[in-house]
Write a protein that holds these residues in place. Structure first.
Motif, PDB file in Angstrom:
ATOM      1  N   PHE A 166       0.802  -1.223   0.000  1.00  0.00           N
ATOM      2  CA  PHE A 166       0.000   0.000   0.000  1.00  0.00           C
ATOM      3  C   PHE A 166       0.842   1.282   0.000  1.00  0.00           C
ATOM      4  CE2 PHE A 166      -3.041  -3.122   1.559  1.00  0.00           C
ATOM      5  CZ  PHE A 166      -4.166  -2.808   0.798  1.00  0.00           C
ATOM      6  N   SER A 167       2.148   1.140  -0.086  1.00  0.00           N
ATOM      7  CA  SER A 167       3.002   2.327  -0.176  1.00  0.00           C
ATOM      8  C   SER A 167       3.151   2.756  -1.624  1.00  0.00           C
ATOM      9  CB  SER A 167       4.376   2.040   0.435  1.00  0.00           C
ATOM     10  OG  SER A 167       4.255   1.733   1.806  1.00  0.00           O
ATOM     11  N   GLY A 168       3.786   3.872  -1.807  1.00  0.00           N
ATOM     12  CA  GLY A 168       3.988   4.384  -3.151  1.00  0.00           C
ATOM     13  C   GLY A 168       4.971   3.555  -3.955  1.00  0.00           C
ATOM     14  N   PRO A 169       5.079   3.823  -5.263  1.00  0.00           N
ATOM     15  CA  PRO A 169       5.958   3.034  -6.133  1.00  0.00           C
ATOM     16  C   PRO A 169       7.432   3.178  -5.798  1.00  0.00           C
ATOM     17  CG  PRO A 169       5.098   4.955  -7.289  1.00  0.00           C
ATOM     18  CD  PRO A 169       4.357   4.877  -6.004  1.00  0.00           C
ATOM     19  N   ASP A 170       7.815   4.231  -5.073  1.00  0.00           N
ATOM     20  CA  ASP A 170       9.230   4.429  -4.752  1.00  0.00           C
ATOM     21  C   ASP A 170       9.630   3.771  -3.422  1.00  0.00           C
ATOM     22  OD1 ASP A 170       9.513   5.951  -7.026  1.00  0.00           O
ATOM     23  OD2 ASP A 170       8.997   7.828  -5.989  1.00  0.00           O
ATOM     24  N   VAL A 171       8.690   3.163  -2.731  1.00  0.00           N
ATOM     25  CA  VAL A 171       8.972   2.518  -1.439  1.00  0.00           C
ATOM     26  C   VAL A 171       9.042   1.010  -1.635  1.00  0.00           C
ATOM     27  CG1 VAL A 171       8.162   2.136   0.915  1.00  0.00           C
ATOM     28  CG2 VAL A 171       7.820   4.360  -0.177  1.00  0.00           C
ATOM     29  N   HIS A 172      10.182   0.400  -1.219  1.00  0.00           N
ATOM     30  CA  HIS A 172      10.370  -1.048  -1.367  1.00  0.00           C
ATOM     31  C   HIS A 172      10.831  -1.613  -0.008  1.00  0.00           C
ATOM     32  CE1 HIS A 172      10.004  -0.702  -5.731  1.00  0.00           C
ATOM     33  NE2 HIS A 172      10.836   0.346  -5.661  1.00  0.00           N
ATOM     34  N   LEU A 173       9.912  -2.171   0.726  1.00  0.00           N
ATOM     35  CA  LEU A 173      10.214  -2.740   2.045  1.00  0.00           C
ATOM     36  C   LEU A 173      10.428  -4.250   2.015  1.00  0.00           C
ATOM     37  CD1 LEU A 173       7.636  -0.775   4.248  1.00  0.00           C
ATOM     38  CD2 LEU A 173      10.035  -0.215   3.796  1.00  0.00           C
ATOM     39  N   GLY A 174      10.267  -4.876   0.872  1.00  0.00           N
ATOM     40  CA  GLY A 174      10.393  -6.329   0.772  1.00  0.00           C
ATOM     41  C   GLY A 174      11.672  -6.898   1.350  1.00  0.00           C
ATOM     42  N   PRO A 175      12.859  -6.280   1.091  1.00  0.00           N
ATOM     43  CA  PRO A 175      14.098  -6.842   1.656  1.00  0.00           C
ATOM     44  C   PRO A 175      14.090  -6.943   3.180  1.00  0.00           C
ATOM     45  CG  PRO A 175      14.614  -5.287  -0.102  1.00  0.00           C
ATOM     46  CD  PRO A 175      13.131  -5.184   0.136  1.00  0.00           C
ATOM     47  N   LEU A 176      13.233  -6.138   3.850  1.00  0.00           N
ATOM     48  CA  LEU A 176      13.163  -6.237   5.316  1.00  0.00           C
ATOM     49  C   LEU A 176      12.575  -7.560   5.779  1.00  0.00           C
ATOM     50  CD1 LEU A 176      11.974  -2.648   6.307  1.00  0.00           C
ATOM     51  CD2 LEU A 176      14.280  -3.589   6.454  1.00  0.00           C
ATOM     52  N   LEU A 177      11.999  -8.330   4.860  1.00  0.00           N
ATOM     53  CA  LEU A 177      11.407  -9.617   5.247  1.00  0.00           C
ATOM     54  C   LEU A 177      12.441 -10.585   5.808  1.00  0.00           C
ATOM     55  CD1 LEU A 177       9.000 -10.068   2.202  1.00  0.00           C
ATOM     56  CD2 LEU A 177       8.315  -9.733   4.585  1.00  0.00           C
ATOM     57  N   VAL A 178      13.728 -10.392   5.504  1.00  0.00           N
ATOM     58  CA  VAL A 178      14.766 -11.292   6.023  1.00  0.00           C
ATOM     59  C   VAL A 178      14.876 -11.185   7.545  1.00  0.00           C
ATOM     60  CG1 VAL A 178      16.082 -11.221   3.887  1.00  0.00           C
ATOM     61  CG2 VAL A 178      16.595  -9.577   5.694  1.00  0.00           C
ATOM     62  N   VAL A 179      14.319 -10.110   8.123  1.00  0.00           N
ATOM     63  CA  VAL A 179      14.358  -9.983   9.581  1.00  0.00           C
ATOM     64  C   VAL A 179      13.606 -11.141  10.240  1.00  0.00           C
ATOM     65  CG1 VAL A 179      13.618  -8.552  11.528  1.00  0.00           C
ATOM     66  CG2 VAL A 179      14.600  -7.484   9.489  1.00  0.00           C
ATOM     67  N   ALA A 180      12.534 -11.600   9.606  1.00  0.00           N
ATOM     68  CA  ALA A 180      11.701 -12.650  10.208  1.00  0.00           C
ATOM     69  C   ALA A 180      12.463 -13.959  10.406  1.00  0.00           C
ATOM     70  CB  ALA A 180      10.446 -12.865   9.367  1.00  0.00           C
ATOM     71  N   PRO A 181      13.104 -14.564   9.366  1.00  0.00           N
ATOM     72  CA  PRO A 181      13.868 -15.797   9.617  1.00  0.00           C
ATOM     73  C   PRO A 181      15.084 -15.572  10.522  1.00  0.00           C
ATOM     74  CG  PRO A 181      14.163 -15.050   7.354  1.00  0.00           C
ATOM     75  CD  PRO A 181      13.052 -14.242   7.927  1.00  0.00           C
ATOM     76  N   ALA A 208       3.987  -9.691  -7.199  1.00  0.00           N
ATOM     77  CA  ALA A 208       2.836  -9.921  -8.073  1.00  0.00           C
ATOM     78  C   ALA A 208       1.843  -8.769  -8.007  1.00  0.00           C
ATOM     79  CB  ALA A 208       2.164 -11.232  -7.685  1.00  0.00           C
ATOM     80  N   LEU A 209       1.722  -8.157  -6.844  1.00  0.00           N
ATOM     81  CA  LEU A 209       0.759  -7.073  -6.670  1.00  0.00           C
ATOM     82  C   LEU A 209       1.321  -5.709  -7.063  1.00  0.00           C
ATOM     83  CD1 LEU A 209      -0.809  -8.129  -3.223  1.00  0.00           C
ATOM     84  CD2 LEU A 209      -1.768  -8.458  -5.520  1.00  0.00           C
ATOM     85  N   ARG A 210       2.652  -5.654  -7.277  1.00  0.00           N
ATOM     86  CA  ARG A 210       3.256  -4.353  -7.571  1.00  0.00           C
ATOM     87  C   ARG A 210       4.101  -4.395  -8.854  1.00  0.00           C
ATOM     88  NH1 ARG A 210       5.819  -1.004  -2.874  1.00  0.00           N
ATOM     89  NH2 ARG A 210       5.649   0.467  -4.614  1.00  0.00           N
ATOM     90  N   GLY A 211       3.477  -4.723  -9.951  1.00  0.00           N
ATOM     91  CA  GLY A 211       4.157  -4.613 -11.230  1.00  0.00           C
ATOM     92  C   GLY A 211       4.603  -5.907 -11.858  1.00  0.00           C
ATOM     93  N   GLY A 212       4.466  -7.057 -11.158  1.00  0.00           N
ATOM     94  CA  GLY A 212       4.807  -8.330 -11.766  1.00  0.00           C
ATOM     95  C   GLY A 212       6.064  -8.943 -11.190  1.00  0.00           C
TER      96      GLY A 212
END
Length: 358
Positions: free
Chosen positions: A16-31, A59-63
Motif C-alpha cells: 500500500f506504499s507508493g511506487p518508490d517505497v520497497h520494504l520487501g528486503p526487510l522480510l529477512v528480519v523474520a527468519p 505480483a501485486l506491484r508490477g509483476g
C-alpha cells in the motif's frame, strides 16, 4: 507469532506504499529473528513464508518478472537459506556440546564421588565449588573410605589448575581408595600415597616438563567409630577447625609433613607423624582447602573462616555448610577465583534406652 506478524506488516505496508517505497528486503528480519530462539525447521518455515510474501508483493506491484522484484526475491531467498544453514550448524554444535558435557559430568561424578551423609556415629556434609565455568571439579579433592576400625578421609589441593590438576587429583584419589584398606596406620598410608603419586609424576615427566613442579597438599584423617580419639597427618595443608560448644579452635600440626608429590626420596613412613585430637559427641571437624581462606572480597579482604563458622557452630554439618557456602559466595561477589572444598564431620550423640552417652 512475532516473525509471522512482521511478515504480514511488512508485506501490507509495502503493497500500500507508493511506487518508490520497497520494504520487501526487510522480510529477512523474520527468519533471522526466528533463528535466535527456534530450531532449523521453524526457521526454514518462516524463511519460506518470507520468500512467499516477497513473491506476493512482486505480483501485486508490477509483476514477478521485473528486474527489481527478481533481485529482491533472490536476495530474500539467499539470506533466508544462509540463516537456516547457520541455524543447522548451531544445533549440531549444541548437540555435541550437550553430549560432551554429559560425558564430562559423568567422569566428574566418578572421580569425585559424593560422600555419604552418615557413617556409623558420624554425620557428614560436604560441598565443592569449582572456579572453572561449567565444571563440577577442578584441582581440589576429597574422598572417604570405611575401614574395619572406622572412617578414613582425605582432602587435598593440587598445585595448578585445568586438566593437569584434575589428572593429579584423580591419581591421588585412586591411590587413596586402593590403599586406605591396606595399611593399618596413617604414616604407612601416607607413604603409600606419596609413592603412588611420585611414580605417576615420574612417568608424566617423560612428556610433561612441568611434572617435577607439581605437588598436592593434603590431610588424611582417621576417625574410629567406637572411641572419641581421632588422628590426622597433615601434608602441607591448611589446618582443620574443631567446633565445640560454640567455640572454634585450630588443629595446628606441631610437625607437618611436606606436600605429597615432592618426591624427595626419603624413606617412607619416618617423616609422617600422627596428630591426635578428640572428637566428642556434637563436636564438628571442619576440613577445607585454601580456596576458602584465600577467597577475596572485591575490596581485597580474605574470607575469615574461623570467625564466620563460629556463628553456626551449633547448627550441625548440613546447616553449617549451607550457611558457609552462601556466605562465602556473598563474600567474593558470587564467583570464586580458586576451587574450594569443605567437609564437616560431626560425631552424633549415642542414645540408648534410658541413657544418653556423650
Amino acid at each position: 507469532m512475532i516473525p509471522v506478524a512482521l511478515i504480514v506488516v511488512i508485506a501490507v505496508v509495502d503493497v500500500f506504499s507508493g511506487p518508490d517505497v520497497h520494504l520487501g528486503p526487510l522480510l529477512v528480519v523474520a527468519p533471522a529473528l526466528t533463528a535466535s530462539f527456534a530450531g532449523p525447521r521453524l526457521t526454514a518455515g518462516i524463511g519460506i513464508l518470507a520468500v512467499g510474501a516477497q513473491v506476493l508483493i512482486a505480483a501485486l506491484r508490477g509483476g514477478v518478472a521485473t528486474r527489481n522484484h527478481v533481485m529482491q526475491i533472490v536476495a530474500v531467498t539467499a539470506i533466508s537459506t544462509l540463516v537456516w544453514f547457520l541455524c543447522v550448524r548451531r544445533e549440531q554444535r549444541q548437540r555435541q556440546l550437550v553430549q560432551l558435557r554429559s560425558v564430562a559430568e559423568a567422569a566428574q561424578r566418578v572421580l569425585l564421588r559424593p560422600l555419604p551423609r552418615r557413617v556409623g556415629s558420624l554425620r557428614i556434609a560436604s560441598f565443592y565449588l569449582a572456579a572453572e565455568d561449567e565444571a563440577q571439579i577442578g584441582g581440589d579433592l576429597y574422598a572417604l573410605a570405611r575401614t574395619d576400625a572406622g572412617v578414613r578421609l582425605i582432602i587435598g589441593d593440587v598445585r595448578g589448575k585445568g586438566l593437569a590438576a584434575i589428572g593429579d587429583a584423580g591419581q591421588l584419589l585412586g591411590a587413596f581408595r586402593e590403599n586406605a584398606h591396606r595399611h593399618a596406620t596413617l604414616p604407612e598410608l601416607t607413604a603409600a600415597l606419596e609413592e603412588s603419586v611420585c611414580r605417576y609424576l615420574a612417568e608424566l615427566a617423560q612428556t610433561d616438563l612441568d611434572a617435577d613442579e607439581r605437588f598436592i597438599t593434603s590431610i588424611v584423617v582417621d576417625l574410629p567409630e567406637d572411641v572419641d580419639a581421632g588422628g590426622l597427618t597433615n601434608c602441607g595443608h591448611p589446618p582443620p577447625l574443631l567446633l565445640r560448644q560454640g567455640r572454634v579452635s585450630t588443629l595446628e600440626s606441631p610437625h607437618p609433613a611436606p606436600p605429597i608429590g615432592l618426591c624427595q626420596g626419603s624413606e617412607a613412613d619416618g617423616e609422617y607423624e600422627v596428630d591426635t585430637f578428640m572428637l566428642r559427641a556434637r563436636d564438628v571437624l571442619l576440613l577445607y582447602t585454601d580456596g576458602v581462606i584465600e577467597a577475596r572480597a572485591p575490596d581485597g579482604t580474605f574470607y575469615p573462616l574461623a570467625e564466620r563458622v563460629a556463628n553456626w557452630a551449633d547448627y550441625g554439618p548440613e546447616a553449617l555448610l549451607h550457611h558457609l557456602r552462601r556466605d562465602l559466595l556473598d563474600h567474593v561477589g558470587g564467583r570464586l577465583a580458586d576451587d574450594a572444598a569443605v567437609i564437616a564431620i560431626e560425631r552424633a550423640p549415642v542414645y540408648l534406652p534410658g541413657h544418653y552417652l556423650s
